[in-house]
Design a protein around this motif. Structure first.
Motif, PDB file in Angstrom:
ATOM      1  N   ARG A 373       0.849  -1.183   0.000  1.00  8.03           N
ATOM      2  CA  ARG A 373       0.000   0.000   0.000  1.00  8.03           C
ATOM      3  C   ARG A 373       0.892   1.244   0.000  1.00  8.03           C
ATOM      4  O   ARG A 373       2.089   1.153   0.261  1.00  8.03           O
ATOM      5  CB  ARG A 373      -0.913   0.000   1.226  1.00  8.03           C
ATOM      6  CG  ARG A 373      -0.180  -0.081   2.559  1.00  8.03           C
ATOM      7  CD  ARG A 373      -1.141  -0.453   3.672  1.00  8.03           C
ATOM      8  NE  ARG A 373      -0.457  -0.488   4.975  1.00  8.03           N
ATOM      9  CZ  ARG A 373       0.189  -1.561   5.441  1.00  8.03           C
ATOM     10  NH1 ARG A 373       0.249  -2.681   4.714  1.00  8.03           N
ATOM     11  NH2 ARG A 373       0.755  -1.526   6.645  1.00  8.03           N
ATOM     12  N   LEU A 374       0.287   2.392  -0.281  1.00  9.39           N
ATOM     13  CA  LEU A 374       1.040   3.640  -0.282  1.00  9.39           C
ATOM     14  C   LEU A 374       1.500   3.978   1.124  1.00  9.39           C
ATOM     15  O   LEU A 374       0.766   3.763   2.097  1.00  9.39           O
ATOM     16  CB  LEU A 374       0.191   4.783  -0.842  1.00  9.39           C
ATOM     17  CG  LEU A 374      -0.239   4.693  -2.302  1.00  9.39           C
ATOM     18  CD1 LEU A 374      -1.064   5.928  -2.675  1.00  9.39           C
ATOM     19  CD2 LEU A 374       0.967   4.574  -3.225  1.00  9.39           C
ATOM     20  N   ALA A 375       2.704   4.534   1.206  1.00  8.56           N
ATOM     21  CA  ALA A 375       3.245   4.931   2.508  1.00  8.56           C
ATOM     22  C   ALA A 375       2.913   6.379   2.832  1.00  8.56           C
ATOM     23  O   ALA A 375       3.143   6.827   3.962  1.00  8.56           O
ATOM     24  CB  ALA A 375       4.761   4.725   2.528  1.00  8.56           C
ATOM     25  N   VAL A 376       2.417   7.127   1.849  1.00  7.85           N
ATOM     26  CA  VAL A 376       2.033   8.524   2.040  1.00  7.85           C
ATOM     27  C   VAL A 376       0.688   8.734   1.358  1.00  7.85           C
ATOM     28  O   VAL A 376       0.286   7.931   0.510  1.00  7.85           O
ATOM     29  CB  VAL A 376       3.095   9.485   1.445  1.00  7.85           C
ATOM     30  CG1 VAL A 376       4.448   9.303   2.130  1.00  7.85           C
ATOM     31  CG2 VAL A 376       3.224   9.292  -0.061  1.00  7.85           C
ATOM     32  N   PRO A 377      -0.013   9.805   1.684  1.00  7.97           N
ATOM     33  CA  PRO A 377      -1.273  10.082   0.973  1.00  7.97           C
ATOM     34  C   PRO A 377      -1.031  10.225  -0.529  1.00  7.97           C
ATOM     35  O   PRO A 377       0.020  10.704  -0.962  1.00  7.97           O
ATOM     36  CB  PRO A 377      -1.739  11.403   1.592  1.00  7.97           C
ATOM     37  CG  PRO A 377      -1.106  11.435   2.954  1.00  7.97           C
ATOM     38  CD  PRO A 377       0.224  10.767   2.791  1.00  7.97           C
ATOM     39  N   ALA A 378      -2.004   9.820  -1.318  1.00  3.50           N
ATOM     40  CA  ALA A 378      -1.849   9.825  -2.774  1.00  3.50           C
ATOM     41  C   ALA A 378      -1.485  11.204  -3.308  1.00  3.50           C
ATOM     42  O   ALA A 378      -0.709  11.323  -4.264  1.00  3.50           O
ATOM     43  CB  ALA A 378      -3.137   9.330  -3.431  1.00  3.50           C
TER      44      ALA A 378
END
Length: 401
Positions: A373-378
């Motif tokens: 999953r992403l580690a930061v907001p998109a």
């Protein structure tokens, strides 16, 4: 968009959504599919957006592919600064010279060649993915996996030694940048072509099992200079494109969890998913430049000899006349005739290679890291909108051990 665009207009560049083309294209597709375009040098050209007209433009041999490609800010001199086409730079040549060079290289990029190469691509993907996972539970997917993987595949095919691949990768990235200065571009060009000349000379003395060696040993006589330009071209077109599509493809799938869940549950969907990603993302963001060799007509518009036309791949692949609901990502679509790789005699030579690398890399990525999953907001993902190819500069991701 309800506001009328100026006539002539400038080439659209700003995006409101990271996965969609600039908003202006929707209005152009509906209201002004062939639009007068203010070119960076002051001349007036044309922007073609509809699928049917873009295909017709790319297939029409009354158009010639110029050496320089137009971007919003300038004409980008890639891969050479000179206006004379260097020997071997076949994408900038018309048939029959284009055909002669392409025939020398195309056997290494056919479907059959890719089937034979797939086991080795799987090995390369697994090696780089293992190194990526070994970094812990958080890393950058672009610099930690997609970039090195793509560099290894095309580097091995061409014959670039492992130790030299990072330097070549940096040079290619600079040459595709829209923000690099003149000196940076010149240094990268001199470095790339100078190092390639040394490599070709070394392969002439001691050939290996790679494209450079095979070109030098082939029945068709070809000069070292021609091989240098062909090999550099393969790196320029085969490295950042695939790395960019793997990174951007992973990003968009992570932002569409339902689609990703379907793909994880049924890996037989991967072929259709790859075609849909290629269509939906269309990373050749500014289009393909062509110059009319004579007066002609496209979509009812007369184009005069010498005028420049930009055929927008991104707009054409979102044309509602060619596809129902084109702004929706749907990996279940089948048989979508996108033109992400162009069309006609200049269609991308490496299309089958790109498809194979994407298929192997994305399948392995989500199989081995199901919790990725992403580690930061998109909205914090840095988009590479300052390059010829639209992708992500980095993709910080995290996963469970």
């Amino acid at each position: 968009m309800t506001t009328l665009l100026p006539d002539p207009m400038t080439l659209p560049a700003k995006r409101s959504c990271p996965f969609d083309p600039p908003d202006e294209y929707a209005w152009l597709l509906a209201e002004r599919p062939i639009s007068r375009l203010q070119l960076p040098g002051g001349q007036i050209g044309w922007l073609v957006t509809r699928y049917e007209d873009v295909r017709a433009t790319l297939a029409d041999q009354r158009f010639s592919p110029p050496l320089v490609q137009v971007t919003p800010a300038a004409e980008l001199p890639l891969p050479n600064e000179e206006l004379v086409v260097p020997p071997g730079t076949f994408p900038a040549l018309d048939p029959p010279e284009h055909s002669r060079y392409r025939r020398l290289v195309s056997p290494y990029f056919t479907r059959k060649a890719m089937r034979e190469l797939t086991p080795r691509i799987r090995e390369i993907v697994d090696e780089h993915l293992s190194a990526f996972i070994a970094q812990g539970d958080r890393a950058d997917l672009v610099t930690g996996f997609a970039g090195p993987m793509a560099s290894s595949v095309i580097g091995e095919m061409v014959g670039v030694p492992v130790a030299d691949r990072p330097a070549f990768q940096r040079q290619v990235a600079t040459l595709l940048s829209l923000s690099a200065g003149v000196d940076e571009l010149r240094d990268a060009r001199v470095g790339l072509y100078g190092s390639m000349a040394e490599l070709v000379a070394a392969k002439r003395r001691r050939p290996g099992d790679d494209i450079i060696s095979r070109l030098l040993q082939g029945e068709t006589r070809i000069s070292d200079t021609e091989v240098v330009n062909i090999a550099a071209l393969l790196l320029l077109t085969g490295l950042e494109t695939t790395a960019g599509m793997v990174g951007l493809g992973a990003f968009v799938l992570l932002q569409h969890p339902g689609q990703l869940a379907d793909l994880k549950a049924d890996e037989t969907l991967i072929d259709g998913a790859i075609e849909e990603l290629l269509r939906y993302l269309s990373i050749v963001q500014f289009g393909v430049t062509r110059k009319a060799k004579e007066d002609l007509e496209i979509g009812g518009q007369v184009i005069r000899a010498g005028e420049t036309v930009i055929a927008s791949i991104a707009a054409a692949n979102r044309d509602p006349r060619f596809l129902c609901d084109p702004d929706r990502l749907d990996i279940h679509r089948s048989g979508t005739p996108h033109i992400a790789f162009g069309h006609g005699v200049h269609q991308c030579l490496g299309a089958h290679l790109a498809r194979t690398e994407m298929k192997v890399a994305l399948t392995a990525l989500f199989r081995r890291l199901p919790t990725l999953r992403l580690a930061v907001p998109a909205e914090e993902i840095p988009m590479a909108d300052d390059t010829v190819l639209y992708c992500v500069h980095s993709l910080p991701v995290v996963w469970d051990d």
